[in-house]
Design an enzyme around this catalytic site. Structure first.
Site, PDB file in Angstrom:
ATOM      1  N   SER A 148     -39.512  21.699   5.958  1.00 22.47           N
ATOM      2  CA  SER A 148     -39.578  21.095   7.142  1.00 22.47           C
ATOM      3  C   SER A 148     -40.894  20.494   7.654  1.00 22.47           C
ATOM      4  CB  SER A 148     -39.273  22.366   8.445  1.00 22.47           C
ATOM      5  OG  SER A 148     -39.749  22.179   9.387  1.00 22.47           O
ATOM      6  N   TYR A 161     -41.217  30.913  11.209  1.00 19.32           N
ATOM      7  CA  TYR A 161     -40.478  29.715  10.456  1.00 19.32           C
ATOM      8  C   TYR A 161     -41.566  28.867   9.813  1.00 19.32           C
ATOM      9  CZ  TYR A 161     -37.391  25.613  10.038  1.00 19.32           C
ATOM     10  OH  TYR A 161     -36.715  24.645   9.477  1.00 19.32           O
TER      11      TYR A 161
END
Length: 264
Positions: A148, A161
């Site tokens: 990501s 995350y």
């Protein structure tokens, strides 16, 4: 869409293939002629839809189940996948959870630990098992991790995350260095804002879309199809000399940074 004839018949395990980017990857690789092992955890309806779509394209596909929070079960998941087509040529570590929580709301680290278990520890285990199996079979292999942009640049709420994705980026580089001598390539895909089933409606609300477009030089979101095409490229011979790299596809979001828009 680019065509990669060398992907015809390649055996690929895609984790988290029941929806979103994983389902997009499955569709694209099916169109390239790959044989697919589709992993899912909670979304049985979704994996049935993915299976139906790739089967309609003509791809051979099998399904495996596994809860990646259970580290001890990953060996069984991998073994099932490896035996599905008498081996695997590639592993796509796509499964992940997006955790939005401030550190002060997760002081005990419950969400943090679960996020790392699914997003980092599971790819570590599966990648290691895949690499060992390829070495034993004396064959090359390709690992792709769906990382990501949060592994490179992040914001509020994403401590768990972002940590998992930054760790995935670092781990990829080490594995690429260690396994290159065996013909095993390891790269990461780093998507930007890509609407999926659970985010499509909110991201396309006019006010939300207007807010995001100000940050995106290409003035649009990405698509799961584009992430699938990027995955096909990373698996293909076109990327044969590419390992230890992060392929960032974000419409220019990171390049722009957090600067306010300026008039010309």
């Amino acid at each position: 869409m680019a065509s990669y004839p060398e992907l015809e018949g390649k055996r690929v395990l895609i984790t988290g293939a029941s929806s979103g980017i994983g389902a997009g990857m499955a569709k694209t690789l099916a169109e390239q002629g790959a044989q697919l092992v589709l992993h899912y955890c909670h979304n049985q309806v979704g994996i049935e839809k993915t299976l139906a779509k790739v089967s309609a394209i003509g791809a051979q596909a099998k399904v495996v189940w596994g809860d990646f929070r259970d580290y001890a079960s990953l060996g069984n998941v991998f073994n099932q996948a490896w035996l599905s087509f008498n081996g695997l040529d590639a592993l796509v570590n796509n499964a992940g959870i997006v955790t939005k929580s401030t550190a002060l709301k997760d002081i005990e680290g419950t969400a943090f630990n679960e996020t790392l278990a699914v997003n980092l520890q599971a790819p570590y285990r599966l990648s290691s098992l895949f690499a060992k199996a390829c070495m034993d079979a004396k064959q090359p292999g390709v690992v792709i991790n769906n990382s990501s942009i949060h592994g490179q640049q992040t914001c509020e709420w994403f401590s768990a995350y972002a940590a998992s994705k930054a760790g995935l980026d670092a781990m990829m580089k080490v594995m690429a260095v260690e396994w290159g001598q065996y013909g095993i390539r390891v790269n990461n895909l780093a998507p930007g804002v890509v609407p999926v089933e659970r985010t499509f409606d909110i991201l396309n609300q006019p006010k939300m879309a207007q807010k995001w477009m100000k940050t995106l030089p290409l003035n649009r979101y990405g698509s799961v199809e584009e992430m699938g095409q990027a995955t096909a490229f990373l698996l293909s011979d076109a990327a044969a000399w590419m390992t230890g790299s992060i392929l960032t596809i974000d419409g220019g979001l990171i390049a722009r940074g957090g600067y306010p828009q300026r008039d010309v």
